[in-house]
Design a protein around this motif. Structure first.
Motif, PDB file in Angstrom:
ATOM      1  N   ARG A 181     -14.469  50.678  -3.873  1.00 49.83           N
ATOM      2  CA  ARG A 181     -13.018  50.861  -4.000  1.00 49.83           C
ATOM      3  C   ARG A 181     -12.709  52.282  -4.484  1.00 49.83           C
ATOM      4  NH1 ARG A 181     -11.479  45.298  -7.161  1.00 49.83           N
ATOM      5  NH2 ARG A 181     -12.692  43.928  -5.812  1.00 49.83           N
ATOM      6  N   PHE A 182     -13.670  52.882  -5.170  1.00 50.35           N
ATOM      7  CA  PHE A 182     -13.527  54.265  -5.624  1.00 50.35           C
ATOM      8  C   PHE A 182     -13.947  55.220  -4.509  1.00 50.35           C
ATOM      9  CE2 PHE A 182     -14.021  51.713  -9.409  1.00 50.35           C
ATOM     10  CZ  PHE A 182     -13.124  52.261 -10.294  1.00 50.35           C
ATOM     11  N   ARG A 239     -24.223  42.937  -4.156  1.00 49.67           N
ATOM     12  CA  ARG A 239     -23.348  43.301  -3.026  1.00 49.67           C
ATOM     13  C   ARG A 239     -21.889  43.309  -3.486  1.00 49.67           C
ATOM     14  NH1 ARG A 239     -22.168  46.171   1.104  1.00 49.67           N
ATOM     15  NH2 ARG A 239     -24.188  45.760   1.992  1.00 49.67           N
ATOM     16  N   ARG A 240     -21.506  42.325  -4.287  1.00 48.45           N
ATOM     17  CA  ARG A 240     -20.138  42.299  -4.814  1.00 48.45           C
ATOM     18  C   ARG A 240     -19.895  43.494  -5.733  1.00 48.45           C
ATOM     19  NH1 ARG A 240     -19.707  36.567  -7.364  1.00 48.45           N
ATOM     20  NH2 ARG A 240     -17.876  37.506  -8.336  1.00 48.45           N
ATOM     21  N   HIS A 241     -20.882  43.829  -6.557  1.00 45.64           N
ATOM     22  CA  HIS A 241     -20.768  44.999  -7.437  1.00 45.64           C
ATOM     23  C   HIS A 241     -20.577  46.260  -6.589  1.00 45.64           C
ATOM     24  CE1 HIS A 241     -22.324  48.295  -9.990  1.00 45.64           C
ATOM     25  NE2 HIS A 241     -21.815  47.595 -10.984  1.00 45.64           N
ATOM     26  N   PHE A 242     -21.409  46.415  -5.567  1.00 52.94           N
ATOM     27  CA  PHE A 242     -21.318  47.566  -4.674  1.00 52.94           C
ATOM     28  C   PHE A 242     -19.944  47.626  -4.004  1.00 52.94           C
ATOM     29  CE2 PHE A 242     -21.947  49.508  -0.454  1.00 52.94           C
ATOM     30  CZ  PHE A 242     -22.402  50.770  -0.837  1.00 52.94           C
ATOM     31  N   GLU A 244      -6.593  57.904  -7.918  1.00 55.26           N
ATOM     32  CA  GLU A 244      -5.293  57.269  -8.154  1.00 55.26           C
ATOM     33  C   GLU A 244      -5.059  56.071  -7.238  1.00 55.26           C
ATOM     34  OE1 GLU A 244      -2.005  59.926  -7.647  1.00 55.26           O
ATOM     35  OE2 GLU A 244      -2.314  60.154  -5.490  1.00 55.26           O
ATOM     36  N   HIS A 245      -5.819  55.964  -6.155  1.00 60.18           N
ATOM     37  CA  HIS A 245      -5.671  54.841  -5.226  1.00 60.18           C
ATOM     38  C   HIS A 245      -6.290  53.542  -5.752  1.00 60.18           C
ATOM     39  CE1 HIS A 245      -9.711  56.348  -4.470  1.00 60.18           C
ATOM     40  NE2 HIS A 245      -9.994  55.180  -3.896  1.00 60.18           N
ATOM     41  N   VAL A 246      -7.036  53.612  -6.837  1.00 63.63           N
ATOM     42  CA  VAL A 246      -7.777  52.459  -7.345  1.00 63.63           C
ATOM     43  C   VAL A 246      -6.936  51.683  -8.353  1.00 63.63           C
ATOM     44  CG1 VAL A 246      -9.842  51.724  -8.611  1.00 63.63           C
ATOM     45  CG2 VAL A 246      -9.978  53.640  -6.994  1.00 63.63           C
ATOM     46  N   ASP A 247      -6.866  50.390  -8.148  1.00 59.15           N
ATOM     47  CA  ASP A 247      -6.222  49.494  -9.110  1.00 59.15           C
ATOM     48  C   ASP A 247      -7.259  49.203 -10.195  1.00 59.15           C
ATOM     49  OD1 ASP A 247      -5.158  47.363 -10.570  1.00 59.15           O
ATOM     50  OD2 ASP A 247      -4.446  46.284  -8.791  1.00 59.15           O
ATOM     51  N   VAL A 297     -10.062  46.209 -10.803  1.00 56.73           N
ATOM     52  CA  VAL A 297     -11.495  46.524 -10.786  1.00 56.73           C
ATOM     53  C   VAL A 297     -12.171  45.966 -12.031  1.00 56.73           C
ATOM     54  CG1 VAL A 297     -13.138  48.435 -11.062  1.00 56.73           C
ATOM     55  CG2 VAL A 297     -11.409  48.524  -9.259  1.00 56.73           C
ATOM     56  N   HIS A 298     -11.584  46.213 -13.181  1.00 59.11           N
ATOM     57  CA  HIS A 298     -12.193  45.736 -14.426  1.00 59.11           C
ATOM     58  C   HIS A 298     -12.181  44.209 -14.503  1.00 59.11           C
ATOM     59  CE1 HIS A 298     -13.173  49.585 -16.123  1.00 59.11           C
ATOM     60  NE2 HIS A 298     -12.000  50.027 -15.732  1.00 59.11           N
TER      61      HIS A 298
END
Length: 134
Positions: free
Chosen positions: A74-75, A66-69, A28-31, A35-36
């Motif tokens: 964030r999860f 690295r950006r993908h990681f 629930e903490h993830v926007d 993210v998408h």
């Protein structure tokens, strides 16, 4: 990479995600919208490199990974094995393959290879279940 390693990666992904989901009320903490959006921008930026002859281990590609990681983190912060497991999931799950390949028909394979390079070389991973915590 042998099948036993890939099986370990799949298992790590499933276990780590389940633990994270349970501990965060289904993330629930993830926007999720953000993210998408961020993944959309990233995938649109990386796809021209697939046709331009870039290799998964190239510095620019590894910066994309690295950006993908960082977005994945964030999860939760995955272990190396779970992150490789995510690339396997992208390739093996029909909906995930279709989503990624909608950006470029070779994105799943290319991203999977680049994630494997990143996992072998990168830092910032959580310890895997088999590693002792310091």
């Amino acid at each position: 990479m042998g099948n036993s390693y890939e099986d370990e990666c799949r298992r790590s992904l499933a276990e780590e995600q389940a633990k994270s989901l349970a501990g965060t009320n289904n993330w629930e903490h993830v926007d999720r919208e953000r993210v998408h959006q961020d993944w959309d921008v990233l995938y649109r930026e990386i796809t021209p490199f697939l046709d331009g002859g870039s290799l998964p281990g190239d510095q620019q590609i590894q910066e994309f990974v690295r950006r993908h990681f960082d977005i994945v983190c964030r999860f939760y912060t995955p272990s190396r094995e779970a992150y490789v497991g995510m690339s396997l999931f992208y390739a093996e799950d029909e909906a995930m393959r279709a989503f990624h390949d909608s950006y470029h028909p070779g994105l799943v394979e290319f991203l999977g290879a680049a994630i494997k390079v990143f996992a072998e070389q990168g830092s910032g991973f959580a310890p895997s279940a088999g590693e002792a915590s310091a």
